[in-house]
Motif scaffolding. Structure first.
Motif, mmCIF file in Angstrom:
data_model
loop_
_atom_site.group_PDB
_atom_site.id
_atom_site.type_symbol
_atom_site.label_atom_id
_atom_site.label_comp_id
_atom_site.label_asym_id
_atom_site.label_seq_id
_atom_site.Cartn_x
_atom_site.Cartn_y
_atom_site.Cartn_z
ATOM 1 N N TRP A 101 133.281 64.926 44.355
ATOM 2 C CA TRP A 101 133.075 64.912 43.257
ATOM 3 C C TRP A 101 133.923 64.289 42.106
ATOM 4 O O TRP A 101 133.778 63.801 41.399
ATOM 5 C CB TRP A 101 132.893 66.651 43.133
ATOM 6 C CG TRP A 101 134.571 66.606 42.513
ATOM 7 C CD1 TRP A 101 135.143 67.790 43.379
ATOM 8 C CD2 TRP A 101 135.327 67.346 41.452
ATOM 9 N NE1 TRP A 101 136.768 68.109 43.065
ATOM 10 C CE2 TRP A 101 136.333 68.283 41.671
ATOM 11 C CE3 TRP A 101 134.971 66.862 40.301
ATOM 12 C CZ2 TRP A 101 137.058 68.389 40.895
ATOM 13 C CZ3 TRP A 101 136.522 66.915 39.447
ATOM 14 C CH2 TRP A 101 137.442 67.833 39.747
ATOM 15 N N GLN A 102 134.617 63.735 42.408
ATOM 16 C CA GLN A 102 135.711 62.955 41.601
ATOM 17 C C GLN A 102 135.328 61.633 41.169
ATOM 18 O O GLN A 102 135.523 61.248 40.361
ATOM 19 C CB GLN A 102 137.232 63.150 42.123
ATOM 20 C CG GLN A 102 138.602 64.677 41.989
ATOM 21 C CD GLN A 102 138.008 64.758 43.030
ATOM 22 O OE1 GLN A 102 137.160 64.568 44.133
ATOM 23 N NE2 GLN A 102 139.524 65.324 43.456
ATOM 24 N N PHE A 103 134.375 61.413 42.068
ATOM 25 C CA PHE A 103 134.393 60.072 42.345
ATOM 26 C C PHE A 103 133.227 59.795 41.646
ATOM 27 O O PHE A 103 132.233 59.074 40.682
ATOM 28 C CB PHE A 103 134.595 59.907 43.514
ATOM 29 C CG PHE A 103 135.529 58.792 44.031
ATOM 30 C CD1 PHE A 103 136.214 57.575 43.916
ATOM 31 C CD2 PHE A 103 136.316 59.815 44.504
ATOM 32 C CE1 PHE A 103 137.288 56.892 44.343
ATOM 33 C CE2 PHE A 103 137.555 58.846 45.630
ATOM 34 C CZ PHE A 103 138.171 57.763 45.151
ATOM 35 N N VAL A 104 132.229 60.993 41.806
ATOM 36 C CA VAL A 104 130.883 60.987 40.758
ATOM 37 C C VAL A 104 131.091 61.527 39.402
ATOM 38 O O VAL A 104 130.356 60.897 38.301
ATOM 39 C CB VAL A 104 130.269 62.015 41.288
ATOM 40 C CG1 VAL A 104 129.488 62.261 40.616
ATOM 41 C CG2 VAL A 104 129.837 62.759 43.137
ATOM 42 N N GLY A 123 136.898 50.369 35.185
ATOM 43 C CA GLY A 123 137.935 50.810 36.033
ATOM 44 C C GLY A 123 138.878 50.946 35.559
ATOM 45 O O GLY A 123 139.431 51.915 35.986
ATOM 46 N N VAL A 124 139.594 50.000 34.838
ATOM 47 C CA VAL A 124 140.455 50.280 34.644
ATOM 48 C C VAL A 124 140.695 51.973 33.376
ATOM 49 O O VAL A 124 141.854 52.387 33.383
ATOM 50 C CB VAL A 124 140.963 49.318 33.714
ATOM 51 C CG1 VAL A 124 143.031 49.650 33.047
ATOM 52 C CG2 VAL A 124 141.532 47.825 34.756
ATOM 53 N N SER A 125 140.221 51.855 32.601
ATOM 54 C CA SER A 125 139.923 52.835 31.709
ATOM 55 C C SER A 125 139.451 54.336 32.509
ATOM 56 O O SER A 125 140.719 54.899 32.497
ATOM 57 C CB SER A 125 138.853 52.758 30.441
ATOM 58 O OG SER A 125 138.389 51.477 29.782
ATOM 59 N N VAL A 126 138.825 54.524 33.407
ATOM 60 C CA VAL A 126 138.654 56.383 33.710
ATOM 61 C C VAL A 126 139.449 56.016 35.592
ATOM 62 O O VAL A 126 139.977 56.972 35.296
ATOM 63 C CB VAL A 126 137.760 55.969 34.930
ATOM 64 C CG1 VAL A 126 137.612 54.642 35.860
ATOM 65 C CG2 VAL A 126 136.568 57.381 34.880
ATOM 66 N N HIS A 127 140.658 55.220 35.169
ATOM 67 C CA HIS A 127 141.581 55.479 36.206
ATOM 68 C C HIS A 127 142.946 56.132 35.426
ATOM 69 O O HIS A 127 142.901 56.937 35.735
ATOM 70 C CB HIS A 127 142.166 54.300 37.011
ATOM 71 C CG HIS A 127 143.448 54.075 37.932
ATOM 72 N ND1 HIS A 127 143.260 54.042 39.383
ATOM 73 C CD2 HIS A 127 144.666 54.496 37.004
ATOM 74 C CE1 HIS A 127 144.587 54.652 39.407
ATOM 75 N NE2 HIS A 127 144.951 54.095 38.547
ATOM 76 N N TYR A 128 142.760 55.309 34.480
ATOM 77 C CA TYR A 128 144.268 56.389 33.606
ATOM 78 C C TYR A 128 143.845 57.233 32.937
ATOM 79 O O TYR A 128 144.598 58.576 32.595
ATOM 80 C CB TYR A 128 144.773 55.086 32.283
ATOM 81 C CG TYR A 128 145.620 54.191 32.895
ATOM 82 C CD1 TYR A 128 146.840 54.870 33.398
ATOM 83 C CD2 TYR A 128 145.266 52.874 33.478
ATOM 84 C CE1 TYR A 128 147.979 53.522 33.467
ATOM 85 C CE2 TYR A 128 146.133 51.820 33.582
ATOM 86 C CZ TYR A 128 147.093 51.880 34.556
ATOM 87 O OH TYR A 128 148.125 50.851 34.781
ATOM 88 N N LEU A 129 142.718 57.801 32.311
ATOM 89 C CA LEU A 129 141.554 58.274 31.866
ATOM 90 C C LEU A 129 141.845 59.607 32.866
ATOM 91 O O LEU A 129 142.384 60.663 32.347
ATOM 92 C CB LEU A 129 139.958 58.773 31.179
ATOM 93 C CG LEU A 129 140.094 59.656 30.762
ATOM 94 C CD1 LEU A 129 140.312 60.362 29.785
ATOM 95 C CD2 LEU A 129 137.329 59.756 30.526
ATOM 96 N N GLY A 145 145.450 60.466 33.467
ATOM 97 C CA GLY A 145 146.031 61.244 32.798
ATOM 98 C C GLY A 145 145.467 62.924 32.972
ATOM 99 O O GLY A 145 146.224 64.209 32.514
ATOM 100 N N LEU A 146 144.431 63.184 32.792
ATOM 101 C CA LEU A 146 143.505 64.846 33.525
ATOM 102 C C LEU A 146 144.046 65.098 34.515
ATOM 103 O O LEU A 146 143.646 65.887 35.132
ATOM 104 C CB LEU A 146 142.272 64.549 33.201
ATOM 105 C CG LEU A 146 141.557 64.047 31.857
ATOM 106 C CD1 LEU A 146 140.583 63.786 31.540
ATOM 107 C CD2 LEU A 146 142.034 65.461 30.479
ATOM 108 N N ALA A 147 144.653 64.511 35.715
ATOM 109 C CA ALA A 147 145.032 64.972 37.259
ATOM 110 C C ALA A 147 143.715 65.352 38.142
ATOM 111 O O ALA A 147 143.950 65.803 38.044
ATOM 112 C CB ALA A 147 146.095 65.800 36.973
ATOM 113 N N LEU A 148 142.378 64.392 37.364
ATOM 114 C CA LEU A 148 141.709 64.870 37.959
ATOM 115 C C LEU A 148 141.544 63.643 40.052
ATOM 116 O O LEU A 148 140.736 63.624 40.647
ATOM 117 C CB LEU A 148 140.753 64.699 37.218
ATOM 118 C CG LEU A 148 140.091 65.401 36.745
ATOM 119 C CD1 LEU A 148 139.189 65.008 35.478
ATOM 120 C CD2 LEU A 148 140.272 66.415 36.567
#
Length: 538
Positions: free
Chosen positions: A115-118, A351-357, A360-363
């Motif tokens: 679900w994290q990838f979704v 991709g880079v933005s969602v990686h660090y976001l 930061g949210l530990a998802l």
């Protein structure tokens, strides 16, 4: 591990992924049929005429509710753009959302990746749409869009009236239909059947209420036919995606992926950025689009590439060579280059933005762990439930006579299979050669452009160096002149001071000499005179 063992493992992995996602594909394509039936293309074109953020938001919503086939998304976006939709709404938001924010993609991602990838797909997809929209609204000039629309109208080809794909009327497998308005050409038999059904029911439910439409048997038959048309357009990509993912997962060692994505230290920005760039390039070279990318993404994730790079790989499905060539044919070379560059940038940035976001949210799940697959019992139950749904759809779409005829023609099809395989191999070889030539030409042009860019950068650097020297001279010359003048004035002042001091010394010395002369001359003379006076008086 022997080659035969690797091939067997690859086929087993592909079959396992296909088994796990079968029910989700049936459900996703059925929902796509429902949405496409009840949301018309004419309505979409009518509300996407501007490039305001409201229209871009609606285009994203309509794209997420449409087909997941990259080719269909491209042709639909082309049709919307030709009918007056803005470039930002049609070519940026709608086209990207049509392949990356759709229901069936989310279902397959949830099953294979989690679900994290979704969630990351939808968040990153919105970021990518935002990047594309900003580029289309504020960077690319309006003249480019007018030229692209003129090019599209001037080079308009024969288009399948159902799916919008370009059709070659001289091809051996082209499907035709004679109508009162002339001959219509179709890319496949399912599109022809869908066109006939549309013509039979055209105008019968224009005034129906939403309640009547939802209860209309005719409309639900069209829903089923649309779902089967999605299967007809996408099954090759999906099967190829499973096979490629299976063979790559079984035959390519982890060390190879580590080397390929090993730029920079793990966890650093360089690691994520270079990984995302490489992932988009791999997506472009895989020739697999949309849902077919997800199994390959699972292989990449299990081999330790960054979370954001996996998302960039999924977002790169609109950059495969056949689609790039379609952009060139539709809109011209300049607009095609702008589209490819902007989609590449958007995929990497998202991709880079969602990686660090998500970091930061530990998802972000543990590296390589894919936790979305339901228990085997649920998979069995869901496949048992949705397999009859698929069979009913096939029965409704094609009818018993066509199904029986297809079954009876299986021996003849098997007999013709070797010849078709040879022709397909020859055609594939010719296409690969053509793609190779296109890639080689593109690489030569990129190399030439890179050399020119490098030369321009060198000239710009040299000009900047000379300009810096000139600025330094301009800024320091007055300071140097002022320092020299100050030095001259100070020296003159010192000289004047020394001269005055010397004059005072000489004046004092002259006064002293006068006094000494008076003492030595005047005083004795005066004494002598006085003495003489005294002598005279006596």
């Amino acid at each position: 591990m022997s080659i035969l063992t690797g091939i067997a493992d690859g086929l087993g992995l592909a079959a396992r992924m296909a088994w796990e996602t079968w029910w989700a594909l049936v459900l996703g394509f059925t929902l796509t049929g429902v949405i496409e039936e009840f949301v018309s293309e004419e309505y979409i074109s009518r509300v996407l005429g501007n490039d305001d953020w409201r229209e871009i938001g609606l285009a994203t919503l309509f794209g997420a509710a449409s087909s997941s086939c990259s080719f269909t998304a491209t042709s639909t976006a082309m049709t919307l753009f030709k009918k007056g939709a803005s470039a930002a709404a049609a070519l940026a938001a709608f086209q990207f959302a049509s392949t990356n924010l759709v229901i069936e993609l989310a279902l397959v991602m949830w099953i294979l990746l989690g679900w994290q990838f979704v969630l990351a797909d939808f968040v990153g997809g919105l970021i990518a749409v935002g990047v594309l929209s900003i580029l289309y609204k504020y960077v690319f000039p309006e003249a480019w869009y007018e030229a692209a629309r003129d090019h599209l109208l001037a080079t308009e080809e024969i288009i399948d009236p159902v799916c919008g794909m370009t059709v070659d009327p001289d091809a051996e497998d082209v499907v035709t239909l004679d109508t009162d308005a002339g001959t219509e050409y179709f890319c496949c038999a399912s599109c022809k059947t869908e066109y006939q059904n549309q013509q039979e029911t055209e105008g019968t439910d224009e005034t129906d209420t939403w309640y009547d439409r939802l209860l209309s048997v005719t409309r639900w038959k069209r829903v089923v036919r649309t779902a089967l048309r999605q299967w007809d357009m996408l099954w090759e990509d999906i099967a190829l995606g499973f096979l490629v993912a299976g063979f790559v997962g079984a035959l390519v060692p982890t060390a190879w992926w580590t080397t390929l994505f090993g730029f920079g230290t793990g966890g650093t920005l360089m690691w994520v950025l270079t990984g995302s760039i490489v992932a988009v390039l791999i997506a472009a070279m895989s020739f697999v689009c949309s849902v077919g990318n997800v199994p390959f993404a699972l292989v990449l994730w299990r081999n330790g590439i960054p979370f954001g790079s996996v998302m960039s790989f999924i977002y790169g499905d609109l950059l495969i060579p056949p689609l790039v060539d379609a952009y060139r044919r539709y809109y011209g070379l300049r607009m095609a280059a702008a589209m490819v560059g902007s989609m590449f940038l958007a995929a990497v940035a998202a991709g880079v933005s969602v990686h660090y976001l998500f970091d930061g949210l530990a998802l972000i799940p543990p590296t390589g762990e894919a936790g979305g697959t339901p228990p085997e019992t649920y998979i069995v139950v869901l496949n048992i439930v949705f397999t009859p749904v698929f069979l009913v759809e096939v029965y409704v779409a094609y009818g018993p006579e066509r199904i029986v005829g297809s079954v009876r023609s299986l021996p003849e099809m098997a007999r013709r299979l070797p010849g078709r395989a040879k022709r397909a191999a020859r055609t594939a070889g010719e296409r690969l050669v053509g793609v190779g030539r296109t890639v080689w030409t593109a690489l030569r042009r990129i190399g030439r452009a890179s050399w020119l860019v490098g030369e321009a950068i060198w000239l710009a650097g040299r000009s900047a160096w000379l300009a810096g020297i000139a600025v330094y001279i301009v800024l320091t010359t007055p300071m140097r002149i002022a320092a020299a003048v100050a030095e001259v004035v100070n020296d003159a002042r010192q000289r004047v001071r020394r001269t005055l001091h010397e004059a005072r010394r000489l004046r004092a010395e002259a006064a002293s000499n006068v006094r000494e002369a008076r003492r030595l001359v005047v005083e004795p003379l005066r004494a002598a005179v006085q003495t003489a006076r005294n002598v005279y008086r006596e």
